[in-house]
Design an enzyme around this catalytic site. Structure first.
Site, PDB file in Angstrom:
ATOM      1  N   LYS A 119       2.096  -3.426   7.326  1.00  0.00           N
ATOM      2  CA  LYS A 119       2.376  -3.602   5.887  1.00  0.00           C
ATOM      3  C   LYS A 119       3.829  -3.215   5.599  1.00  0.00           C
ATOM      4  CE  LYS A 119      -0.069  -4.645   2.924  1.00  0.00           C
ATOM      5  NZ  LYS A 119      -0.469  -5.966   2.358  1.00  0.00           N
TER       6      LYS A 119
ATOM      7  N   THR B 258       0.816  -1.212   0.000  1.00  0.00           N
ATOM      8  CA  THR B 258       0.000   0.000   0.000  1.00  0.00           C
ATOM      9  C   THR B 258       0.852   1.265   0.000  1.00  0.00           C
ATOM     10  OG1 THR B 258      -1.489   1.267   1.423  1.00  0.00           O
ATOM     11  CG2 THR B 258      -0.106  -0.320   2.529  1.00  0.00           C
ATOM     12  N   ASP B 259       0.264   2.368  -0.457  1.00  0.00           N
ATOM     13  CA  ASP B 259       0.975   3.658  -0.381  1.00  0.00           C
ATOM     14  C   ASP B 259       1.080   4.166   1.051  1.00  0.00           C
ATOM     15  OD1 ASP B 259      -1.708   4.328  -0.006  1.00  0.00           O
ATOM     16  OD2 ASP B 259      -1.788   5.841  -1.583  1.00  0.00           O
ATOM     17  N   GLU B 260       0.281   3.575   1.974  1.00  0.00           N
ATOM     18  CA  GLU B 260       0.276   4.085   3.353  1.00  0.00           C
ATOM     19  C   GLU B 260       1.609   3.878   4.064  1.00  0.00           C
ATOM     20  OE1 GLU B 260      -3.106   3.431   5.790  1.00  0.00           O
ATOM     21  OE2 GLU B 260      -4.491   3.473   4.113  1.00  0.00           O
TER      22      GLU B 260
ATOM     23  N   TYR C 182      -1.935  -0.607  11.017  1.00  0.00           N
ATOM     24  CA  TYR C 182      -2.067  -1.270   9.706  1.00  0.00           C
ATOM     25  C   TYR C 182      -0.861  -0.971   8.831  1.00  0.00           C
ATOM     26  CZ  TYR C 182      -3.323  -1.667   4.757  1.00  0.00           C
ATOM     27  OH  TYR C 182      -3.294  -1.938   3.406  1.00  0.00           O
TER      28      TYR C 182
HETATM   29  P1  NAD Z   1      -9.795  -7.258   2.031  1.00  0.00           P
HETATM   30  O1  NAD Z   1      -9.787  -6.959   3.497  1.00  0.00           O
HETATM   31  O2  NAD Z   1     -11.015  -6.962   1.233  1.00  0.00           O
HETATM   32  O3  NAD Z   1      -9.449  -8.797   1.779  1.00  0.00           O
HETATM   33  C1  NAD Z   1      -8.480  -9.483   2.514  1.00  0.00           C
HETATM   34  C2  NAD Z   1      -8.670 -10.971   2.263  1.00  0.00           C
HETATM   35  O4  NAD Z   1      -7.648 -11.670   2.985  1.00  0.00           O
HETATM   36  C3  NAD Z   1     -10.010 -11.518   2.756  1.00  0.00           C
HETATM   37  O5  NAD Z   1     -10.573 -12.391   1.821  1.00  0.00           O
HETATM   38  C4  NAD Z   1      -9.645 -12.260   4.042  1.00  0.00           C
HETATM   39  O6  NAD Z   1     -10.521 -13.350   4.333  1.00  0.00           O
HETATM   40  C5  NAD Z   1      -8.233 -12.729   3.720  1.00  0.00           C
HETATM   41  N1  NAD Z   1      -7.435 -12.961   4.928  1.00  0.00           N
HETATM   42  C6  NAD Z   1      -7.303 -12.136   5.998  1.00  0.00           C
HETATM   43  N2  NAD Z   1      -6.515 -12.718   6.921  1.00  0.00           N
HETATM   44  C7  NAD Z   1      -6.130 -13.915   6.413  1.00  0.00           C
HETATM   45  C8  NAD Z   1      -5.305 -14.968   6.881  1.00  0.00           C
HETATM   46  N3  NAD Z   1      -4.710 -14.908   8.094  1.00  0.00           N
HETATM   47  N4  NAD Z   1      -5.113 -16.055   6.096  1.00  0.00           N
HETATM   48  C9  NAD Z   1      -5.713 -16.130   4.867  1.00  0.00           C
HETATM   49  N5  NAD Z   1      -6.516 -15.180   4.388  1.00  0.00           N
HETATM   50  C10 NAD Z   1      -6.726 -14.081   5.141  1.00  0.00           C
HETATM   51  O7  NAD Z   1      -8.520  -6.496   1.456  1.00  0.00           O
HETATM   52  P2  NAD Z   1      -8.323  -5.779   0.052  1.00  0.00           P
HETATM   53  O8  NAD Z   1      -8.846  -4.405   0.144  1.00  0.00           O
HETATM   54  O9  NAD Z   1      -8.779  -6.700  -0.996  1.00  0.00           O
HETATM   55  O10 NAD Z   1      -6.730  -5.664   0.041  1.00  0.00           O
HETATM   56  C11 NAD Z   1      -5.934  -6.731  -0.491  1.00  0.00           C
HETATM   57  C12 NAD Z   1      -4.467  -6.354  -0.332  1.00  0.00           C
HETATM   58  O11 NAD Z   1      -4.216  -5.124  -1.012  1.00  0.00           O
HETATM   59  C13 NAD Z   1      -4.026  -6.133   1.103  1.00  0.00           C
HETATM   60  O12 NAD Z   1      -2.746  -6.672   1.258  1.00  0.00           O
HETATM   61  C14 NAD Z   1      -4.009  -4.616   1.256  1.00  0.00           C
HETATM   62  O13 NAD Z   1      -3.041  -4.231   2.202  1.00  0.00           O
HETATM   63  C15 NAD Z   1      -3.608  -4.188  -0.137  1.00  0.00           C
HETATM   64  N6  NAD Z   1      -4.090  -2.868  -0.578  1.00  0.00           N
HETATM   65  C16 NAD Z   1      -5.415  -2.544  -0.497  1.00  0.00           C
HETATM   66  C17 NAD Z   1      -5.848  -1.315  -0.983  1.00  0.00           C
HETATM   67  C18 NAD Z   1      -7.303  -0.899  -0.931  1.00  0.00           C
HETATM   68  O14 NAD Z   1      -7.610   0.254  -1.234  1.00  0.00           O
HETATM   69  N7  NAD Z   1      -8.228  -1.776  -0.594  1.00  0.00           N
HETATM   70  C19 NAD Z   1      -4.925  -0.410  -1.523  1.00  0.00           C
HETATM   71  C20 NAD Z   1      -3.570  -0.776  -1.567  1.00  0.00           C
HETATM   72  C21 NAD Z   1      -3.165  -2.021  -1.111  1.00  0.00           C
HETATM   73  O1  DAU Z   2      -4.159   3.992   0.584  1.00  0.00           O
HETATM   74  C1  DAU Z   2      -4.362   2.620   0.442  1.00  0.00           C
HETATM   75  C2  DAU Z   2      -5.218   2.119   1.581  1.00  0.00           C
HETATM   76  O2  DAU Z   2      -6.545   2.566   1.328  1.00  0.00           O
HETATM   77  C3  DAU Z   2      -5.193   0.597   1.725  1.00  0.00           C
HETATM   78  O3  DAU Z   2      -3.892   0.189   2.053  1.00  0.00           O
HETATM   79  C4  DAU Z   2      -6.170   0.144   2.810  1.00  0.00           C
HETATM   80  O4  DAU Z   2      -6.205  -1.274   2.859  1.00  0.00           O
HETATM   81  C5  DAU Z   2      -7.539   0.666   2.443  1.00  0.00           C
HETATM   82  O5  DAU Z   2      -8.461   0.315   3.448  1.00  0.00           O
HETATM   83  C6  DAU Z   2      -7.506   2.182   2.277  1.00  0.00           C
HETATM   84  O6  DAU Z   2      -7.235   2.837   3.541  1.00  0.00           O
HETATM   85  P1  DAU Z   2      -7.975   4.189   3.960  1.00  0.00           P
HETATM   86  O7  DAU Z   2      -7.914   4.320   5.429  1.00  0.00           O
HETATM   87  O8  DAU Z   2      -7.507   5.326   3.149  1.00  0.00           O
HETATM   88  O9  DAU Z   2      -9.478   3.818   3.467  1.00  0.00           O
HETATM   89  P2  DAU Z   2     -10.922   4.036   4.117  1.00  0.00           P
HETATM   90  O10 DAU Z   2     -11.898   3.688   3.061  1.00  0.00           O
HETATM   91  O11 DAU Z   2     -11.049   3.385   5.450  1.00  0.00           O
HETATM   92  O12 DAU Z   2     -10.950   5.610   4.336  1.00  0.00           O
HETATM   93  C7  DAU Z   2     -10.751   6.514   3.261  1.00  0.00           C
HETATM   94  C8  DAU Z   2     -10.812   7.927   3.820  1.00  0.00           C
HETATM   95  O13 DAU Z   2     -12.152   8.199   4.244  1.00  0.00           O
HETATM   96  C9  DAU Z   2      -9.942   8.141   5.051  1.00  0.00           C
HETATM   97  O14 DAU Z   2      -9.404   9.440   5.015  1.00  0.00           O
HETATM   98  C10 DAU Z   2     -10.907   8.010   6.217  1.00  0.00           C
HETATM   99  C11 DAU Z   2     -12.217   8.530   5.638  1.00  0.00           C
HETATM  100  N1  DAU Z   2     -13.474   7.930   6.181  1.00  0.00           N
HETATM  101  C12 DAU Z   2     -13.575   6.570   6.182  1.00  0.00           C
HETATM  102  C13 DAU Z   2     -14.712   5.961   6.651  1.00  0.00           C
HETATM  103  C14 DAU Z   2     -14.840   4.465   6.689  1.00  0.00           C
HETATM  104  C15 DAU Z   2     -14.508   8.736   6.608  1.00  0.00           C
HETATM  105  O15 DAU Z   2     -14.420   9.981   6.583  1.00  0.00           O
HETATM  106  N2  DAU Z   2     -15.643   8.130   7.086  1.00  0.00           N
HETATM  107  C16 DAU Z   2     -15.795   6.778   7.150  1.00  0.00           C
HETATM  108  O16 DAU Z   2     -16.851   6.304   7.628  1.00  0.00           O
END
Ligand code: NAD
Ligand code: DAU
Length: 360
Positions: free
Chosen positions: A166, A136-138, A162
Site C-alpha cells: 500500500k 491505510t494508516d498501516e 500488505y
Molecule cells: P476487501 O478485501 O473487502 O475488498 C477488496 C475488493 O477488491 C474485493 O471486492 C476484491 O474482489 C477486489 N479486488 C481484489 N483484487 C482485485 C483486482 N486485481 N482487480 C479488481 N478487483 C480486485 O477490502 P476493503 O476492506 O473493502 O478495503 C478496501 C480498500 O480500503 C483497500 O484498498 C484497503 O487497503 C483500504 N483500507 C481498508 C481498511 C479496512 O479496515 N478494511 C482500512 C483502511 C484502508
Molecule cells: O489499519 C487499517 C487496516 O486495518 C487496513 O488497512 C486493512 O486492510 C485491514 O484489514 C485492517 O488490518 P488489521 O490487520 O489491523 O485488521 P485485522 O482485522 O486483520 O486485525 C485487527 C487486529 O486484531 C490485529 O491486531 C490482529 C488481531 N486479530 C485479528 C484476527 C483476524 C486477532 O487477534 N485475531 C484474529 O483472529
C-alpha cells in the site's frame, strides 16, 4: 450526470461506498464498478442496486490494462475511487506476491489509464476530473503504546507485505501528482468495521465464531491497539474529500476510538448477550470462556492511532458513530444476513480457516 469508476466495489468498503452514494445522490450519478471478484468480492453485496440503469458492473482485474482502458473509452469517467486491493495482513504474510501485483501494478494501471483518458495535449488535465486513492494508516508503521499519533506528515514505515504494497501504491500516486500534476488525493484510514465485512477480519470473525460457540482466537497478549471507525463514517469522508478537499493533498481518516483487541472481543460478547433473546439457543454459546490466546501475528504492529485534525479543520468531517452503537448496528446487520454469512464462510473459507488457525 457525473460518472464514478469505483474499483473493488464488491468488497467491504467499496460496497458500502456504492450504497452510500446512491442513497445520497440517487439518479444524479452513475457508478461503474470494476471488480475481479476475488474471495473478498461478493456481487450479493450490491444486489439492491444491480438492476438500476445508473449502475454497471464490470468483472475485470485492475492489472488488465486493456480491460481498464476499455472502460475509460466506453464511459466518460469523472471520478475514480480506487478501493481494489488485497487487504488482509495475514494473507500478505503467507503470500506476499499477489499483494505486490494487485496493489502496486494494479494501481499503476489505474493511474495510467486515467491519465491517458484525462490529459490534454498541453499536459493539463480535463476540468473536474479526480482520482481518489484509498489507503491505510498501516503505511505509517507502528506507534508506541503510550503516545503519539499518525499525521499526514508522519514518515512512511510499513512493516507487513500488505502495508509495504500500500505504501508503494501511495508513492506512485504521489509521483503522478508531482510529475504530471495528475489530479488526485490520497486518504489514509484506520480500521473499519460494519456491514459486509468479510469474516477473516477481527470483528466479523469474532461475531461469527461467538454465535457458533467456536473459539475466539486472540493473537499474542491481545493488547495491540487499533483505531476503529464505522464504515459509513469512512465512506462519507471519502465523498467529502472529493467534494471539498484540496487537490494533491493527503487526508488521514480515523475514529479517535482506540481499543485493545481484547476489549473489542469482550465488547462483542457483551453486546451479543444483550441483543440475543433469552430463548435464542445461541445465547448459551456466547461466553468469555471462548476467548483463546493464540500465537502472535508475525511482525504484529503494536498500535495505530490517527489524528484526523486536518480533515476536520479543512473539510469539517468528524466520526459520528460511537463504538458501542456501531457494534450494535454491525451485529444487527449480521443477524439479518445469516445467509450472507453462511454463503461467504462455505467452501474456500473453511480451508483458509483451518490452515490459518491450525484447527480441523
Ligand atoms: P476487501 O478485501 O473487502 O475488498 C477488496 C475488493 O477488491 C474485493 O471486492 C476484491 O474482489 C477486489 N479486488 C481484489 N483484487 C482485485 C483486482 N486485481 N482487480 C479488481 N478487483 C480486485 O477490502 P476493503 O476492506 O473493502 O478495503 C478496501 C480498500 O480500503 C483497500 O484498498 C484497503 O487497503 C483500504 N483500507 C481498508 C481498511 C479496512 O479496515 N478494511 C482500512 C483502511 C484502508
Ligand atoms: O489499519 C487499517 C487496516 O486495518 C487496513 O488497512 C486493512 O486492510 C485491514 O484489514 C485492517 O488490518 P488489521 O490487520 O489491523 O485488521 P485485522 O482485522 O486483520 O486485525 C485487527 C487486529 O486484531 C490485529 O491486531 C490482529 C488481531 N486479530 C485479528 C484476527 C483476524 C486477532 O487477534 N485475531 C484474529 O483472529
Amino acid at each position: 450526470m457525473r460518472t464514478y469508476l469505483v474499483t473493488g466495489g464488491a468488497g467491504f468498503i467499496g460496497s458500502n461506498f456504492i450504497h452510500y452514494m446512491f442513497g445520497k445522490y440517487g439518479d444524479d450519478i452513475r457508478i461503474i464498478n470494476v471488480d475481479a471478484l476475488t474471495y473478498a468480492g461478493n456481487p450479493e453485496n450490491l444486489k439492491e442496486v444491480q438492476d438500476q440503469d445508473n449502475y454497471v458492473f464490470v468483472r475485470a482485474d485492475i492489472c488488465d490494462r486493456e480491460a481498464i482502458s476499455r472502460i475509460f473509452t466506453e464511459y466518460d469517467i469523472d471520478r475514480v475511487v480506487h478501493f481494489a486491493a488485497e487487504s488482509h495482513v495475514d494473507r500478505s504474510i503467507k503470500n506476499p506476491e499477489i499483494f505486490i501485483r494487485t496493489n502496486v501494478l494494479g494501481t499503476a494501471v489505474m493511474l495510467n489509464c486515467a491519465r491517458d483518458a484525462w490529459e490534454n495535449s498541453d499536459g493539463t488535465f480535463r476540468e473536474g476530473k479526480r482520482f481518489l486513492h484509498v489507503s491505510t494508516d498501516e503505511v505509517y508503521g507502528s506507534l508506541e503504546e503510550d503516545g503519539g499519533y499518525f499525521y499526514e506528515t508522519t514518515p512512511y514505515a510499513p512493516h507487513s507485505p500488505y502495508s509495504a504494497s500500500k505504501a508503494s501504491s501511495d508513492m506512485l500516486v504521489k509521483a503522478y501528482m508531482d510529475t504530471y500534476r495528475f489530479p488526485a488525493n490520497i486518504t489514509n484510514c484506520s480500521n473499519n468495521y460494519g456491514p459486509y465485512q468479510f469474516p477473516e477480519k477481527l470483528i466479523p470473525l469474532m461475531i461469527n465464531n461467538a454465535l457458533l460457540g467456536k473459539k475466539l482466537p486472540v493473537y499474542g497478549d491481545g493488547k495491540n491497539v487499533r483505531d476503529w471507525l464505522y464504515v459509513e463514517d469512512h465512506v462519507k469522508a471519502i465523498d467529502m474529500v472529493m467534494e471539498k478537499g484540496r487537490l494533491f493533498e493527503t487526508y488521514n481518516i480515523g475514529g479517535h476510538n482506540e481499543k485493545q483487541n481484547i476489549e473489542i472481543v469482550r465488547t462483542i460478547i457483551e453486546v451479543l448477550q444483550e441483543m440475543l433473546s433469552k430463548d435464542d439457543p445461541r445465547r448459551a454459546l456466547v461466553s468469555e470462556e471462548l476467548i483463546t490466546y493464540v500465537e502472535d501475528r508475525k511482525g504484529h504492529d503494536r498500535r495505530y492511532a490517527i489524528a484526523p485534525d486536518k480533515i476536520r479543520a479543512e473539510i469539517g468531517w468528524e466520526p459520528e458513530t460511537m463504538f458501542r452503537e456501531g457494534i450494535r448496528r454491525t451485529i444487527q446487520w449480521y443477524f439479518e444476513h445469516e445467509d450472507w454469512m453462511k454463503y461467504v464462510t462455505s467452501g474456500a473459507y473453511q480451508k483458509y480457516y483451518e490452515e490459518m488457525y491450525d484447527v480441523k
